[in-house]
Scaffold this active site. Structure first.
Site: not given
Ligand code: IPM
Ligand code: MN
Length: 354
Positions: A142, A189, A221, A245, A249
């Site tokens: 970001y 990851k 994942d 983020d 959600d």
């Protein structure tokens, strides 16, 4: 107690849901003899329209001088399909997070017994779900170097993390785990990304300081998958900005509606409380948005920023009562009678003052 609160309604449904959280907070203040000084300030598209930038310095100063910040939502569709727009509302949100040092975003996901069948997931999968994401909020892709080259035909964004940034976030995660079930999951990851390997290495080194906490390391994942398979197997999860983020959600639908989950962003200088949902432009001005995520964010504010646990618990109690009595907005009503955003705020405040 005197509470100085900066109020940032923002865009879309932000002002409507914020109004309800203000009503509820004022009712709490009346009941428990506190006095709240609300100072309203501009952010987002509303600020761009008024003064040409999404996070004006006046707003920053108001936030710095407040004991806590209550925030609605940011975003306007007129910018979404314009990749060339010079200023965007979201830049205001990112600047606010960075300038206020809001590095730890606390995003809980829990279920309400009365709403369990509203979830798109099966009851037996989600019963008992009570997890918290700690999303790093001021670093990573970001805020990394980005740009275009080759005459604009190649674009890049970079993800950078320092050991210090990881340590301060992970420390919050360990502390939270100590107060809960002593289970911490580090989401990364590390099989591909160097920044993730630094996350894993840093968290592994911290384990010895919290011998009671059982730490697991999982790839993002796999977490995305297990989160909808067995959400109740998780407790505290720590992760970097972009993974957090996306996963938060995903997690928010477990409870049955996007309009239910609150959040806190803990900073170096202050803290900010906001619903997880966005500005929901299609509903703007219609008095139909679900205000509960914002009302529950106010509860988090009473507890975390002011240490007022009884006040926070009373807010949660009346929210639960409204759900049990089906006094809900249309997103939760199943075609039965639904209530307006403002009616929910009125009902909750009346209930508090009863
Ligand atoms: C969030 C939002 C923001 C983010 C956007 C609006 C910039 O999606 O708070 O999760 O990506 O962080
Ligand atoms: Mn998001």
């Amino acid at each position: 107690m005197k509470l100085n609160i900066a109020l940032l309604p923002g865009d879309g449904i932000g002002p409507e849901v914020i109004d309800q959280a203000v009503k509820v907070s004022n009712a709490i203040a009346k009941k428990f003899n506190h006095s709240i000084n609300w100072v309203t300030a501009l952010t987002g598209a509303a600020a761009i329209d008024a003064v040409g930038e999404p996070y004006p310095i006046e707003t920053h100063n108001i936030c710095l001088n407040a004991d806590a910040i209550l925030f609605g939502a940011i975003g306007h569709p007129k910018y979404d399909n314009d990749p060339l727009a010079k200023v965007r509302p979201e830049q205001g949100l990112l600047k606010m997070r960075k300038d206020l040092g809001l590095f730890a975003n606390v995003r809980p996901t829990f279920t309400f017994p009365s709403l369990i069948d509203k979830s798109p997931l099966k009851r037996e999968r989600i019963e008992g779900t009570d997890l918290v994401f700690l999303r790093e909020l001021t670093g990573g892709i970001y805020f990394g170097k980005r740009g275009r080259k080759d005459n604009g035909n190649t674009a890049y964004d970079t993800c950078t993390y320092t050991r210090d940034e990881i340590t301060r976030l992970a420390k919050k995660g360990f502390e939270l785990a100590m107060n809960r079930s002593k289970k911490l999951c580090c989401v990364d990851k590390a099989n591909v990304l160097e920044s993730s390997r630094l996350w894993r290495e840093t968290v592994q080194l911290m384990e010895k300081d919290y011998p009671e906490v059982k730490v697991s390391y999982e790839f993002v994942d796999a977490v995305a998958m297990r989160l909808v398979q067995w959400p109740n197997s998780y407790d505290v999860l720590i992760t970097e900005n972009l993974f957090g983020d996306i996963l938060t959600d995903e997690a928010s639908v477990i409870s049955g509606s996007m309009g239910l989950m609150p959040s806190a962003s803990i900073g170096l200088k202050t803290s900010l409380f906001e619903p997880i949902h966005g500005s929901y432009p299609q509903a703007t001005g219609k008095d139909i948005a679900n205000p509960l995520a914002t009302v529950l964010s106010a509860a988090m504010m009473f507890e975390d920023a002011f240490n007022l646990k009884k006040e926070a618990d009373l807010i949660r109690k009346v929210v639960n009562q409204s759900l049990e009595k089906s006094i809900v907005t249309e997103d939760l009503s199943d075609g039965e009678k639904s209530y307006k955003t403002s009616e929910i705020g009125n009902w909750l405040s009346d209930q508090i003052l009863k």
